[in-house]
Design an enzyme around this catalytic site. Structure first.
Site, PDB file in Angstrom:
ATOM      1  N   CYS A 145       0.786  -1.093   0.150  1.00  0.00           N
ATOM      2  CA  CYS A 145      -0.002   0.081  -0.062  1.00  0.00           C
ATOM      3  C   CYS A 145       0.702   1.184  -0.052  1.00  0.00           C
ATOM      4  CB  CYS A 145      -0.849  -0.007   1.319  1.00  0.00           C
ATOM      5  SG  CYS A 145      -1.983  -1.332   1.355  1.00  0.00           S
ATOM      6  N   HIS A 203      -2.985   6.708   3.171  1.00  0.00           N
ATOM      7  CA  HIS A 203      -3.706   5.608   2.834  1.00  0.00           C
ATOM      8  C   HIS A 203      -4.786   5.261   3.331  1.00  0.00           C
ATOM      9  CE1 HIS A 203      -4.010   1.479   1.537  1.00  0.00           C
ATOM     10  NE2 HIS A 203      -3.531   0.742   2.776  1.00  0.00           N
ATOM     11  N   ASN A 209     -10.379  -0.098   0.783  1.00  0.00           N
ATOM     12  CA  ASN A 209      -8.854  -0.191   0.715  1.00  0.00           C
ATOM     13  C   ASN A 209      -8.320  -0.779  -0.694  1.00  0.00           C
ATOM     14  OD1 ASN A 209      -6.026  -0.708   0.884  1.00  0.00           O
ATOM     15  ND2 ASN A 209      -6.430  -1.539   2.933  1.00  0.00           N
TER      16      ASN A 209
HETATM   17  O1  UT7 Z   1      -3.500  -1.841   3.866  1.00  0.00           O
HETATM   18  C1  UT7 Z   1      -3.220  -2.354   5.129  1.00  0.00           C
HETATM   19  C2  UT7 Z   1      -4.113  -3.460   5.234  1.00  0.00           C
HETATM   20  N1  UT7 Z   1      -4.768  -3.602   6.496  1.00  0.00           N
HETATM   21  C3  UT7 Z   1      -4.921  -2.809   7.375  1.00  0.00           C
HETATM   22  O2  UT7 Z   1      -4.895  -1.686   7.431  1.00  0.00           O
HETATM   23  C4  UT7 Z   1      -6.033  -3.371   8.532  1.00  0.00           C
HETATM   24  C5  UT7 Z   1      -5.484  -2.763   9.872  1.00  0.00           C
HETATM   25  N2  UT7 Z   1      -6.625  -3.247  10.951  1.00  0.00           N
HETATM   26  C6  UT7 Z   1      -7.762  -2.856  10.832  1.00  0.00           C
HETATM   27  O3  UT7 Z   1      -8.437  -1.968   9.962  1.00  0.00           O
HETATM   28  C7  UT7 Z   1      -8.719  -3.368  12.076  1.00  0.00           C
HETATM   29  O4  UT7 Z   1      -8.037  -4.195  12.880  1.00  0.00           O
HETATM   30  C8  UT7 Z   1      -9.814  -4.325  11.422  1.00  0.00           C
HETATM   31  C9  UT7 Z   1     -10.870  -3.465  10.456  1.00  0.00           C
HETATM   32  C10 UT7 Z   1      -9.289  -5.607  10.342  1.00  0.00           C
HETATM   33  C11 UT7 Z   1     -10.850  -4.976  12.446  1.00  0.00           C
HETATM   34  O5  UT7 Z   1     -11.153  -3.991  13.601  1.00  0.00           O
HETATM   35  P1  UT7 Z   1     -10.790  -4.176  15.282  1.00  0.00           P
HETATM   36  O6  UT7 Z   1     -11.552  -3.236  15.713  1.00  0.00           O
HETATM   37  O7  UT7 Z   1      -9.312  -4.279  15.214  1.00  0.00           O
HETATM   38  O8  UT7 Z   1     -11.633  -5.419  15.365  1.00  0.00           O
HETATM   39  P2  UT7 Z   1     -11.075  -6.820  16.220  1.00  0.00           P
HETATM   40  O9  UT7 Z   1     -10.370  -7.528  15.042  1.00  0.00           O
HETATM   41  O10 UT7 Z   1     -10.437  -6.489  17.377  1.00  0.00           O
HETATM   42  O11 UT7 Z   1     -12.482  -7.553  16.314  1.00  0.00           O
HETATM   43  C12 UT7 Z   1     -13.328  -7.135  17.217  1.00  0.00           C
HETATM   44  C13 UT7 Z   1     -14.656  -8.265  17.127  1.00  0.00           C
HETATM   45  C14 UT7 Z   1     -14.013  -9.491  17.407  1.00  0.00           C
HETATM   46  O12 UT7 Z   1     -15.051 -10.262  18.028  1.00  0.00           O
HETATM   47  P3  UT7 Z   1     -14.788 -10.589  19.505  1.00  0.00           P
HETATM   48  O13 UT7 Z   1     -13.643 -11.418  19.685  1.00  0.00           O
HETATM   49  O14 UT7 Z   1     -14.793  -9.390  20.248  1.00  0.00           O
HETATM   50  O15 UT7 Z   1     -16.233 -11.687  19.848  1.00  0.00           O
HETATM   51  C15 UT7 Z   1     -13.974  -9.825  15.828  1.00  0.00           C
HETATM   52  O16 UT7 Z   1     -14.194 -11.459  15.832  1.00  0.00           O
HETATM   53  O17 UT7 Z   1     -15.039  -7.846  15.900  1.00  0.00           O
HETATM   54  C16 UT7 Z   1     -15.311  -9.305  15.318  1.00  0.00           C
HETATM   55  N3  UT7 Z   1     -15.095  -9.011  13.866  1.00  0.00           N
HETATM   56  C17 UT7 Z   1     -16.165  -8.612  12.884  1.00  0.00           C
HETATM   57  N4  UT7 Z   1     -17.472  -8.445  13.343  1.00  0.00           N
HETATM   58  C18 UT7 Z   1     -18.400  -8.137  12.535  1.00  0.00           C
HETATM   59  C19 UT7 Z   1     -14.120  -9.102  13.016  1.00  0.00           C
HETATM   60  N5  UT7 Z   1     -14.353  -8.794  11.743  1.00  0.00           N
HETATM   61  C20 UT7 Z   1     -15.743  -8.542  11.832  1.00  0.00           C
HETATM   62  C21 UT7 Z   1     -16.538  -8.040  10.889  1.00  0.00           C
HETATM   63  N6  UT7 Z   1     -18.009  -8.003  11.061  1.00  0.00           N
HETATM   64  N7  UT7 Z   1     -16.160  -7.891   9.416  1.00  0.00           N
END
Ligand code: UT7
Length: 318
Positions: free
Chosen positions: A116, A240, A270
């Site tokens: 990215c 980004h 993204n």
């Molecule tokens: O170009 C570079 C590429 N990548 C990035 O920039 C990604 C950087 N990271 C992020 O943007 C964020 O970490 C995410 C958007 C991927 C995830 O957001 P988060 O606030 O860090 O969520 P999390 O991974 O801590 O998950 C929180 C909860 C979890 O459930 P529990 O364990 O609290 O019950 C996940 O299983 O949200 C759940 N979860 C979802 N729920 C609904 C994870 N993905 C989803 C989803 N829909 N799509």
């Protein structure tokens, strides 16, 4: 990062263009097939919809052609094509070769893969080519991440999409647009975000998020220092487009208000190498940039790479 030597020939952007995948996928579309919701995606990412479709070559040809037309540059005048992409259409040859032929360019062409951060890497490379004698360089950032996304994985499927953005850079004998730059990589963090050859993207989202903010801010501060300007002097930050919360956290740490950030991720998701040029093109089309304004381009990505560049629109007089 090294400072730009005084007397190095500079460049200015004279044309730009963009392209998006032809199919729109909304959060509601994803919520129908995945265990997710429109509310979760908006709250955690800021994304409302994204576009998928096309190949890396087809999207690059579309954005590149628009940029050439706007610059009023004949394809045969281009001295080099630099295409930033993480998703080439084939292993060999480079996708830039296909784009070079389709656009009628008569010059060298190469791909840059810095995930990215790729478009900023490509822009810095292009400025280097111009300092070494090239007069017109076409720089394109394109990714078709939909092809390497696992559409059953809610951790990644809600984020990634397809798009392309392009600029024409022309040598300027009266002033340089690039005032400071930085490129960085940390291969020890590659395990947090990768795709094996022929495989899908795997990501530890939380770890990527944590590192993203730190490396973006660090890179931006190096470029600002090299440019000799402060964050307060910036008119526009073009980050980004990964997650609105990453952009908010980075802007806060840099001391830049969010209304100075270029944002398109709500509607494009993204798009990796295309993300910064799509946001830049959108701001330029909206007339958000005036002569003399200071812009910061800043990205991070798999690798883990980071890159930033401070530009003065139209070129500095010095
Ligand atoms: O170009 C570079 C590429 N990548 C990035 O920039 C990604 C950087 N990271 C992020 O943007 C964020 O970490 C995410 C958007 C991927 C995830 O957001 P988060 O606030 O860090 O969520 P999390 O991974 O801590 O998950 C929180 C909860 C979890 O459930 P529990 O364990 O609290 O019950 C996940 O299983 O949200 C759940 N979860 C979802 N729920 C609904 C994870 N993905 C989803 C989803 N829909 N799509």
């Amino acid at each position: 990062m090294p400072n730009i030597p005084s007397g190095a020939r500079g460049a200015v952007i004279t044309g730009w263009g963009s392209a998006l995948g032809e199919n729109t996928v909304t959060n509601e579309d994803l919520a129908r097939v995945l265990d997710t919701s429109n509310e979760w995606i908006i709250e955690r990412t800021g994304i409302l919809e994204r576009h998928v479709g096309g190949s890396t070559a087809s999207l690059s040809i579309e954005s590149g052609r628009k940029a050439l037309q706007m610059a009023g540059v004949d394809p045969t005048e281009i001295d080099a094509l630099v295409l930033a992409t993480t998703t080439p259409d084939r292993s060999v040859p480079a996708t830039s070769a296909t784009v070079q032929n389709a656009l009628g360019l008569k010059c060298g062409a190469f791909d840059v893969n810095a995930a990215c951060s790729g478009f900023v890497y490509a822009m810095i490379n292009a400025h280097g080519l111009i300092a070494m004698g090239a007069r017109k360089v076409l720089v394109i950032g394109t990714d078709t991440l939909a092809r390497i996304t696992d559409w059953t994985d809610r951790n990644t499927a809600v984020l990634f999409a397809d798009g392309s953005g392009a600029v024409v850079l022309e040598a300027s004998d009266t002033g340089s647009q690039l005032l400071g730059w930085d490129i960085d990589a940390d291969g020890s963090a590659e395990k947090y975000l990768y795709a094996e050859l022929g495989g899908n993207i795997k990501m530890e989202g939380k770890e990527v998020f944590r590192r993203a903010v730190r490396i973006m801010v660090d890179s931006a501060q190096k470029s600002l220092a090299a440019a000799g300007i402060t964050a307060e002097q910036l008119t526009l930050v073009v980050p980004h487009q990964a997650n609105i919360r990453i952009i908010q956290a980075a802007c806060e740490r840099l001391g830049v208000p969010m209304d100075k950030a270029a944002l398109v991720l709500q509607h494009v998701g993204n798009t990796s190498s295309a993300s910064i040029p799509l946001a830049l093109v959108d701001s330029l089309d909206r007339g958000r940039v005036k002569q003399g304004d200071y812009l910061l381009l800043v990205g991070f990505g798999a690798g883990m790479t980071a890159a930033s560049a401070v530009l003065q629109w139209g070129g500095s007089a010095s």
